[in-house]
Enzyme design. Sequence first.
Site, PDB file in Angstrom:
ATOM      1  N   HIS A  87     -19.174  18.406  -9.678  1.00 32.86           N
ATOM      2  CA  HIS A  87     -18.428  18.862 -10.818  1.00 32.86           C
ATOM      3  C   HIS A  87     -17.365  18.052 -11.162  1.00 32.86           C
ATOM      4  CE1 HIS A  87     -17.204  21.714 -13.897  1.00 32.86           C
ATOM      5  NE2 HIS A  87     -16.299  21.619 -13.414  1.00 32.86           N
ATOM      6  N   ASP A 166     -17.131  35.192 -16.016  1.00 29.58           N
ATOM      7  CA  ASP A 166     -16.757  34.038 -16.341  1.00 29.58           C
ATOM      8  C   ASP A 166     -16.839  33.701 -17.794  1.00 29.58           C
ATOM      9  OD1 ASP A 166     -14.986  31.464 -15.777  1.00 29.58           O
ATOM     10  OD2 ASP A 166     -17.093  30.625 -16.298  1.00 29.58           O
ATOM     11  N   ARG A 173      -9.575  33.598 -22.638  1.00 26.62           N
ATOM     12  CA  ARG A 173      -8.565  32.647 -22.237  1.00 26.62           C
ATOM     13  C   ARG A 173      -8.392  31.460 -23.313  1.00 26.62           C
ATOM     14  NH1 ARG A 173     -10.833  30.271 -17.217  1.00 26.62           N
ATOM     15  NH2 ARG A 173      -8.924  28.683 -17.257  1.00 26.62           N
ATOM     16  N   SER A 188     -12.790  30.017 -12.392  1.00 25.30           N
ATOM     17  CA  SER A 188     -13.949  30.096 -13.198  1.00 25.30           C
ATOM     18  C   SER A 188     -15.023  28.624 -12.715  1.00 25.30           C
ATOM     19  CB  SER A 188     -13.225  29.448 -14.516  1.00 25.30           C
ATOM     20  OG  SER A 188     -14.215  28.935 -15.310  1.00 25.30           O
ATOM     21  N   LYS A 192     -19.048  29.647 -10.711  1.00 21.21           N
ATOM     22  CA  LYS A 192     -20.157  29.175 -11.342  1.00 21.21           C
ATOM     23  C   LYS A 192     -20.935  28.378 -10.328  1.00 21.21           C
ATOM     24  CE  LYS A 192     -18.088  28.194 -15.126  1.00 21.21           C
ATOM     25  NZ  LYS A 192     -17.344  27.809 -16.366  1.00 21.21           N
TER      26      LYS A 192
HETATM   27  N1  URA Z   1     -14.076  24.501 -17.027  1.00 20.91           N
HETATM   28  C1  URA Z   1     -14.249  25.740 -16.557  1.00 20.91           C
HETATM   29  O1  URA Z   1     -15.610  25.902 -16.290  1.00 20.91           O
HETATM   30  N2  URA Z   1     -13.526  26.584 -16.509  1.00 20.91           N
HETATM   31  C2  URA Z   1     -12.240  26.429 -16.657  1.00 20.91           C
HETATM   32  O2  URA Z   1     -11.388  27.422 -16.778  1.00 20.91           O
HETATM   33  C3  URA Z   1     -11.812  25.314 -17.184  1.00 20.91           C
HETATM   34  C4  URA Z   1     -12.870  24.361 -17.116  1.00 20.91           C
END
Ligand code: URA
Length: 431
Positions: A87, A166, A173, A188, A192
């Site tokens: 990621h 999320d 947010r 967050s 995932k």
């Molecule tokens: N990417 C995400 O998936 N979540 C965040 O909070 C910031 C970047």
Amino acid sequence: MSVEAFDVVDLIKVKRDKGVLSTAQIDWLVDAYTRGYVADEQMAAMTMAIFLNGMERSEIRDLTLAMIASGETLSFEGLGKPTTDKHSTGGVGDKITLPLAPLVASFGVAVPQLSGRGLGHTGGTLDKLESIPGWRASLTNDEFYEQLRTVGGVICAAGSGLAPADGKLYALRDITATVEAIPLIASSIMSKKIAEGTASLVLDVKFGSGAFMQDPARSRELAETMVQLGKDAGTNTVALLTNMNVPLGRAIGNANEVRESVEVLAGGGPPDVVELTLALAREMLALAGLPDADVEAALQNGRAMDTWRAMISAQDGDPDAALPVANETHEVLAERDGILVAQQALPFGIAAWRLGAGRARKEDPVHHAAGIDLLAKPGDTVTKGQPLFTMNTDDPARFERALEALEGAYRIGAAGDPVEDGGPLIASRVA
Ligand code: URA
């Protein structure tokens, strides 16, 4: 758990007054918010309290686990091969997933890359791949597992079933100025990735002008928090902290980033893209039990390219089809002789976005041929009149706004002037 187990106002007060929420309180809060029992304005107050006062490690872990529990989780145990994923926190010209996933998968490791679309100045992997004629981002669960089993690499759209809490929280947010809180970002991203079920994970956490988190110390804190969260959940996680002060490679956009990725898979490509691809591939393969895999050879001998072609074809794309080309181009020329000493990532990302490569709202389409090709990189000697970069778009009215974003974003200095690139590409490793 009963909807009345806690009073949300009491929980907001705990965080407002710098207290610590218990596991049961966090589980309840996330579940009640996902089900609509806790209102957006209450959760907005909570996220602002977290933004201002932070969270303990135990709370961040509980928040991550509660968000995972809000949806489905995938499992690759029956696959018969190790799984690993990457990621990136995102940056300008960051197309590394494209060469990386097939490179790693070419060693018999499964790479389940569930990706997203771009919003703002950082591009999305799916947007880039959708410039390949026929390529399809959405797969059924059966198609996803079958491709992992046969080809090994899959880059596809993440379904809404993973960590739905999320999705809801991130949208909130975004409109309440609470995105940049490390506990919220870390939970967050990791909710995932852990829900996705990969056995190991390599994080590319960026810092610098084109990164989501500009300050290297804050990026390190984010990386350390995410690595710990991964380990706590049994996902072996490593992070590289990498420099995003200068765009990665020479292509910023969609189709042009695919073109550049294919160059890397053919054994060429810009040195910075190759360096980061190889470094991340080594980390992923080491976590998957193959620390001695010769990743450089796999780029040179066509092995990674074969996997790329199989990945694209499996999702109905034509790896041999011509990629879209923009109707209009505009070259920006060097105004004098010298050394290109500055090329700031953020303005170049914004300019590519204004040319049509990115979107302002989730529903907007992207223009696959739009973007910027950098013809000189920091440190290069340039002569007056030489093209420094080309801007590409289907809509010439966009050039002016793109050029505005680039005012002061690049500079030609004299021989011996320091190059303002923010230091080495790979700054450090967190394990
Ligand atoms: N990417 C995400 O998936 N979540 C965040 O909070 C910031 C970047």
